[in-house]
Design an enzyme around this catalytic site. Structure first.
Site, PDB file in Angstrom:
ATOM      1  N   GLN C 347       0.884  -1.166   0.000  1.00 38.19           N
ATOM      2  CA  GLN C 347       0.000   0.000   0.000  1.00 38.19           C
ATOM      3  C   GLN C 347       0.918   1.212   0.000  1.00 38.19           C
ATOM      4  OE1 GLN C 347      -3.539  -1.422   1.308  1.00 38.19           O
ATOM      5  NE2 GLN C 347      -3.725  -0.166  -0.535  1.00 38.19           N
ATOM      6  N   THR C 513      -0.245  -2.984   7.250  1.00 37.41           N
ATOM      7  CA  THR C 513       0.077  -4.401   7.183  1.00 37.41           C
ATOM      8  C   THR C 513      -0.708  -5.022   6.024  1.00 37.41           C
ATOM      9  OG1 THR C 513       0.359  -4.339   9.575  1.00 37.41           O
ATOM     10  CG2 THR C 513       0.349  -6.496   8.566  1.00 37.41           C
ATOM     11  N   HIS C 514      -0.742  -4.257   4.920  1.00 39.66           N
ATOM     12  CA  HIS C 514      -1.479  -4.716   3.750  1.00 39.66           C
ATOM     13  C   HIS C 514      -0.506  -5.264   2.729  1.00 39.66           C
ATOM     14  CE1 HIS C 514      -4.426  -1.309   5.059  1.00 39.66           C
ATOM     15  NE2 HIS C 514      -4.371  -2.285   5.937  1.00 39.66           N
ATOM     16  N   ASN C 515       0.090  -6.396   3.087  1.00 41.85           N
ATOM     17  CA  ASN C 515       1.044  -7.050   2.198  1.00 41.85           C
ATOM     18  C   ASN C 515       0.259  -8.033   1.355  1.00 41.85           C
ATOM     19  OD1 ASN C 515       1.974  -6.770   5.174  1.00 41.85           O
ATOM     20  ND2 ASN C 515       3.854  -6.499   3.976  1.00 41.85           N
TER      21      ASN C 515
END
Lengths: 287, 416, 586
Positions: C347, C513-515
């Site tokens: 992101q 934590t948008h992996n």
């Protein structure tokens, strides 16, 4: 009556005052044995800061830290500064515990310096960083100004701090900006963390900013736009919190008198119908 | 299956060096009852909440060993699985009936009324037989009964003969012709299998329940089981029959959530009862008188102010600033009969130990409240409970630091 | 010697959101399901209790609620020609550990992707021409459409009790909602959360500059809620301790508050904690998964056989397991072949601090209490001449005012000393911030593979992350930041601090934590690891959940789409169980 029932607290604190405790720390390979009387809350009223004996810092280190944090967050017309708020106690306890020992950090080698974007790559724990850096900063100060940091004049101290921040002082393996950021970070934490950790004494930090403490219901207040929220300051340890003792265990759990609030609440005693791991204890039934 | 052959076979295998899993040798001494009877017995066993007491924490169902606190010490529940040696597998129907009706076991030994035979005595012979028929089908467990921990002279079972003589009114339930069938069914269940009065009625020093003022509140283990008779403030006057049914069937209603020992009762017993049986029990309860209403003293203003502050800091996150709780999730404290009960023990115990809503099939969530015993000292709990009992229109007596200390101690040393 | 255990029908790696959804769905269908969680058991009481959980230092600063890098981490480099080094301290992203996974500590910001997001390549080529997509931008279509996923978005939203206002019901734009969203069948299950002072100011300012703000969809309940499973949730009380903390009063959707009370009572479900899966086992052909190997907290190894293996761990860990288990063809950035590790994305975020004239009381907040302008997300606006594709939302998030980490001070604030103290004193109660939350495309040189040097606690090589933002993300992020600054200027203020994203991607400051990516879904086995049902092409009894399957990342928080895909895949798994074979023929 304050949180611990003041008279009860005094009696208990007096008993604590009477018993010494020994702690040993493994720092950078050397075993440092420090015998200390833990005087948390001994004989002190709220306005008088009762000294808390060191858990990690040696005397000269503590003097450095007190002097540095006094410049980082000074006492002024707006209120207490870091020293009055007990931030040196906070940092001392933190370094003696799992944070200082980098308990949760990946510390396998090989260690190589990388780009800034790759983050911290030194083999030193926070405790080691403080120990090494303070020593070297004091050496530098003696060379530059003829005295250890704590003995310098405030404007000299500011000069040193700015130079550290800008990476301008050679501390050997530790880039000075690393040390400064760690020190500043811990100072801010100590000033603004819940008072149960030893800093933010008498809610000094929260009083400065207007944060009332960790309550859990603003349903009736959140739509009162622009209005102040008037409630007394509160901490996880109640309205008159005392610092508790950190354990040395890797989980960082608290123990000892006055630490009950920082522990996990006791297990609900009536939930006899499932185990802690979630497995059932249901009556199995027959037929 | 021929049990003897089974044993011989197992031994043969064992001696042949083959690992043999423990073989349950089950030799029923009588033919199984018809399935309908067994089902009826299972239902009544649930109504009687037999499994709760007769199962130790982490133990096998019905194998006994759970400590039951009494004013005289600790009694351990016995093994009522059909194991012939350590359970009641060798008992006849009459043996079982004598235990339930007279409090005397197969050997002629008197049973401690911690086993609520003074209530089960009201049950019909047929119902008791059905329970035995059900228990015969439970998985047999070999487990020797634990000896009670009672001080002298209560350790002498002969004392029980005296007790029974004084207090046991061993007769079966007689329906009252002036009352409806539903009322009678309700009384039969409440006073019989339900043995509600064992907790909810006041008991004298020797543990005998006050049957002339039934269900007006009594001690349940270490906490106070509130008045189930009339009472605006601390009784069920404000509850409809449907409220009572919903509470027993699901664990909560708009006024209250079952906590403490009652949560276990709902979860293990009343949630399984038929709606019409619960309605009958509710009909009966709604006919009961309550204790004479008392007006408690007005507590100290400073205490209330301090209590209000503690409430905002610790309780308002779930029970809300106005004490109304959250519908279907967290019970209201305002206008709560449990909160305003004659004794504050239940409230203190819930604050100290936390609570878990029963997880019933209708309401499976089992929402929990954390324990505050390590957060609040005795003075704070006293201040807080005094406040809760007197806020939002509530009226309840003061709570002292000593009350809290005593209960904290009792709970801490309670056997598990 | 690893101990072999009795076989189960389905073994789930991890016990977070996707595992809870899959377990609930498959146990209903009669399967015998086991979840293996490396962390510990956690529940509302005692682990997230009131007067305990609101501990910023412990959980947010010392990060006790997350997976510790000592046990598991990865190595990182911006560019393929650098040497990757371990992420020793948590920073940019914060993977979870423990039952409930990140579902315990997320904010609850819950979105649907746009219809065009699922057809990213096709749509952009059609609208802007093939040349508009750079050669090294390896974006691709997902293999399913928004319309196919819509019923599952709905199912997820009703599971969680999402508080929001619909913007498009059945094609009709609804006032008060997001006018750009894909059509939905019905309203959200709960109305929007209360508004804070800051969100009201943002709403007014955003309208003034011509945008269409709306209340953010929130997995924080605005009212007590009974979900379709019969699980009872509480009501959010705006405590301001949402992200990075568990919820004390059952008002944030998590596995514990929405699924577990029902799931844990089932005979055909079980789980084990402190069980770290270290390998997926396959048969000698490599075409069938036979189970997993896991290690308990004493270091003992176990073999858990299963008929089906479902990877429900964090995005990174799913890919890591595939790589160390040698399943699928690892991606080679040189040749562009292989799929495992390919198309990693993230992101791109930036922010604008605003110190308002009006007192805000920022400490009253909720994780998804926000007002959002979605005008510049996805392809909601004409990109002609802009020099980038995609976009993101601009949101005023009022998640809390936690003293150590949540200060949104004006430009020029001294970093320390009396000046810092003064600024904090004057500005803390008046300051807030806007977040620009942008999507990230996939690129040839952003990928995951195994590190050649560093190892984890179990002796496995660490995962290696090679990732940087490209021109597209930087240009788009600058665009969003400029638009956000315009909104900020329309709010009566005494200071603005515009903080655009600068430089290479750094693993140090927290971002999101948008992996995503590493085992993309798609219709072509050459560019995807799983088919559109999230079933592995190579190993039909192996399934992959989570944002691992995103072929690139859109401009929204991923959890809503992760949840919807889990339900979607569960339906496919039920068909698979009845007739075990590849659901898509190649």
């Amino acid at each position: 009556m304050d949180k611990r029932g003041h008279t009860d607290g005094e009696i208990r604190a007096a008993q604590d005052c009477a018993s010494p405790s020994r702690r040993s720390f493994l720092v950078g390979g050397a075993v440092v044995v420090s015998s200390s009387f833990l005087l948390a809350g001994c004989g002190g009223s709220e306005s008088m800061r009762a000294p808390v004996a060191p858990r990690f810092f040696e005397n000269d280190e503590r003097n450095f830290v007190r002097a540095a944090i006094d410049r980082l967050i000074p006492k002024d017309a707006l209120g207490a500064g870091a020293v009055e708020a007990g931030v040196d106690d906070f940092i001392d306890a933190q370094l003696a515990g799992p944070f200082g020992q980098a308990a949760g950090i990946y510390m396998r080698g090989p260690f190589r310096l990388g780009a800034t974007e790759q983050g911290y790559q030194l083999p030193f724990t926070p405790a080691q960083v403080y120990r090494l850096a303070i020593q070297r900063v004091n050496e530098y100060c003696r060379k530059q100004f003829g005295n250890a940091f704590a003995q310098l004049k405030p404007d000299q101290q500011d000069t040193i701090l700015h130079a550290l921040e800008d990476g301008k002082i050679d501390l050997g393996e530790i880039p000075s900006a690393n040390f400064f950021n760690l020190l500043w970070g811990n100072t801010k934490e100590g000033f603004l963390a819940d008072p149960v950790y030893g800093g933010n004494r008498d809610f000094a930090g929260w009083k400065l900013i207007g944060y009332p403490g960790p309550r859990y219901n603003y349903t009736d207040d959140i739509e009162r736009y622009g209005k102040p929220y008037d409630a007394p300051f509160v901490s996880l340890g109640g309205a008159s919190p005392v610092m508790c003792r950190l354990s040395d265990s890797p989980t960082g759990r608290f123990h000892g008198p006055g630490c009950e609030y920082a522990q996990l609440p006791a297990k609900v005693h009536y939930d006899a119908l499932s185990n802690k791991d979630g497995s059932r204890k249901w009556p199995a039934g027959n037929l | 299956m021929n049990a003897k052959l089974l044993i011989a076979g197992a031994l043969a295998l064992a001696s042949a060096g083959v690992a043999v899993a423990a073989v349950q040798v089950y030799a029923p001494t009588r033919a199984r009852q018809p399935w309908a009877t067994v089902q009826q017995g299972k239902y009544l066993a649930r109504a009687g909440d037999c499994e709760s007491c007769h199962t130790a924490e982490g133990g096998k169902p019905y194998a006994g060993g759970r400590p039951v606190p009494t004013p005289f010490g600790i009694v351990y529940s016995v093994n009522i699985t059909p194991d012939p040696d350590t359970g009641i597998g060798a008992w006849s129907e009459e043996d079982f009936y004598r235990a339930m009706h007279d409090g005397i076991d197969q050997q002629g030994k008197r049973l401690y009324p911690a086993f609520p035979y003074p209530w089960y005595t009201h049950m019909t012979h047929g119902d008791v037989d059905a329970i035995k028929a059900y228990l015969d089908t439970v998985k047999p467990v070999r487990q020797v009964d634990r000896k009670p921990k009672l001080g002298w002279p209560f350790s002498m079972r002969s004392m029980l003969a005296v007790w029974d003589k004084l207090y046991l009114d061993a007769k079966r339930f007689q329906p009252d012709p002036a009352r409806s069938a539903q009322w009678n069914r309700g009384k039969y269940l409440v006073d019989g299998a339900g043995h509600c009065g064992a907790c909810h009625s006041a008991k004298n020093m020797l543990g005998h329940a006050d049957t002339s003022h039934p269900m007006q509140g009594g001690m349940a283990e270490h906490v106070f089981a509130p008045n189930l008779g009339a009472g605006e403030r601390d009784g069920l006057s404000g509850w409809t029959r449907d409220d009572i049914v919903q509470y027993l069937a699901t664990g909560s209603n708009r006024y209250a959530t079952a906590a403490g020992p009652m949560a276990e009762v709902v979860q293990a017993s009343t949630q399984y009862l038929k709606q019409r049986d619960l309605a009958a029990m509710a009909t009966y309860l709604k006919s009961l008188e309550g204790p004479k209403p008392e007006t408690p003293d007005t507590p100290n203003k400073d205490t209330l102010r301090a209590g209000a502050a503690l409430y905002v800091d610790d309780c308002a996150g779930c029970h809300m600033n106005n004490g109304a709780g959250i519908a279907n999730a967290f019970p209201p404290l305002r206008a709560s009969s449990a909160v305003q009960a004659a004794k504050p023990d239940l409230l203190i115990a819930v604050i100290l130990q936390g609570a878990r809503s029963p997880a019933t099939s209708a309401k499976p969530t089992g929402l929990m409240m954390p324990a505050f015993d390590n957060k609040l000292d005795d003075a704070e709990v006293a201040t807080l409970t005094t406040y809760i009992r007197n806020a939002w229109g509530n009226r309840g007596g003061d709570v002292s630091k000593g009350d809290v200390a005593k209960l904290r101690n009792t709970l801490a040393s309670a056997p598990r | 010697m690893a101990k072999k255990l009795p076989e189960v029908d389905v073994v789930l790696v991890g016990f977070g959101w996707t595992a809870s959804v899959i377990a609930q769905e498959l146990t209903e269908a009669g399967a015998n399901v086991l979840a293996l969680e490396r962390g510990s058991w956690r529940d509302t009481v005692p682990d997230f209790s009131v007067t305990h959980i609101q501990d910023e230092l412990r959980y947010a600063v010392r990060k006790e609620i997350f997976e510790q890098t000592r046990r598991q981490t990865l190595t990182f480099r911006d560019k393929p020609d650098q040497t990757a080094l371990p992420m020793r301290e948590l920073g940019s992203f914060l993977p979870a550990s423990g039952v409930g996974g990140a579902g315990v500590h997320w904010n609850g910001q819950n979105w649907r992707f746009l219809p065009t997001d699922f057809l990213l390549r096709t749509h952009n080529e059609q609208r802007y021409g093939k040349k508009a997509i750079p050669d090294d931008m390896t974006i691709q279509d997902w293999g399913i459409s928004y319309e196919q996923l819509e019923p599952y978005y709905d199912k997820w939203e009703y599971l969680c009790g999402i508080s929001g206002k619909a913007g498009n019901i059945g094609g009709k734009i609804q006032p008060g909602g997001n006018p750009f969203e894909g059509a939905r069948r019905r309203e959200y299950p709960l109305p929007p959360l209360k508004r804070s002072a800051a969100t009201v100011l943002f709403d007014k300012a955003a309208r003034e500059v011509g945008l269409h703000p709306f209340p953010a969809p929130a997995a924080n309940t605005s009212k007590p809620y009974l979900n379709p499973l019969g699980v009872q949730m509480g009501q959010c009380t705006y405590c301001g301790y949402c992200e990075w903390f568990g919820c004390a009063n059952y008002s944030k959707a998590s596995p514990q508050s929405t699924i577990l009370p029902v799931l844990l009572k089932k005979d055909n479900f079980s789980f084990r904690t402190h069980s770290s899966v270290v390998r997926i086992l396959t048969d000698s052909n490599g075409k069938r998964a036979t189970g997993v190997v896991y290690v308990d907290q004493n270091g003992r190894e176990y073999i858990q056989p299963a008929q089906m293996v479902v990877l429900c761990a964090f995005a990174h860990h799913n890919v890591h397991l595939l790589l160390v288990s040698k399943i699928g063809v690892p991606y080679d950035p040189q040749t562009g072949t292989g799929v495992v590790g390919r198309n990693y994305a993230y992101q791109v975020s930036s922010s604008v601090n605003v110190t308002c004239k009006e007192r805000l009381n920022p400490f009253m907040g909720a994780g998804a209490l926000g007002q959002v302008a979605d005008d510049f997300n996805g392809d909601n606006f004409d990109h002609t001449g802009k020099g980038f594709l995609g976009g993101g939302y601009i949101a005023l998030w009022n998640t809390g005012g936690r003293p150590i980490l949540q200060e949104y001070l004006p430009k020029g604030t001294p970093k320390w000393g009396a000046g810092w103290k003064k600024a904090l004193h004057e500005d803390y109660l008046y300051s807030t911030h806007m977040q620009c939350h942008g999507g990230v495309m996939s690129y040839r040189d952003n990928y995951l593979d195994l590190d050649p040097t560093y190892k984890d606690a179990y002796g496995n090589p660490l995962l290696r992350l090679t990732f940087d933002f490209h021109h597209n993300e930087n240009a788009m992020s600058k665009f969003l930041t400029d638009r956000a600054t315009e909104i900020a200027k329309a709010i009566p203020n005494r200071g603005i601090n515009s903080k655009p994203r600068k430089g290479d991607y750094s693993i140090v400051p927290y971002q999101t934590t948008h992996n995503t990516g590493g085992a993309a879904m798609g219709t072509d086995p050459r560019t995807s690891f799983v088919n559109p049902f999230l079933q592995s092409w190579d190993v039909p009894n192996l399934w992959v959940m989570g944002s691992t399957v995103f072929p690139q990342n859109a401009g929204y928080n991923p959890t809503g789409t992760v949840g919807a895909l889990a339900f979607w895949a569960a339906d496919a798994m039920k068909r698979y169980i009845k007739n075990p074979q590849p659901l898509v023929q190649t």
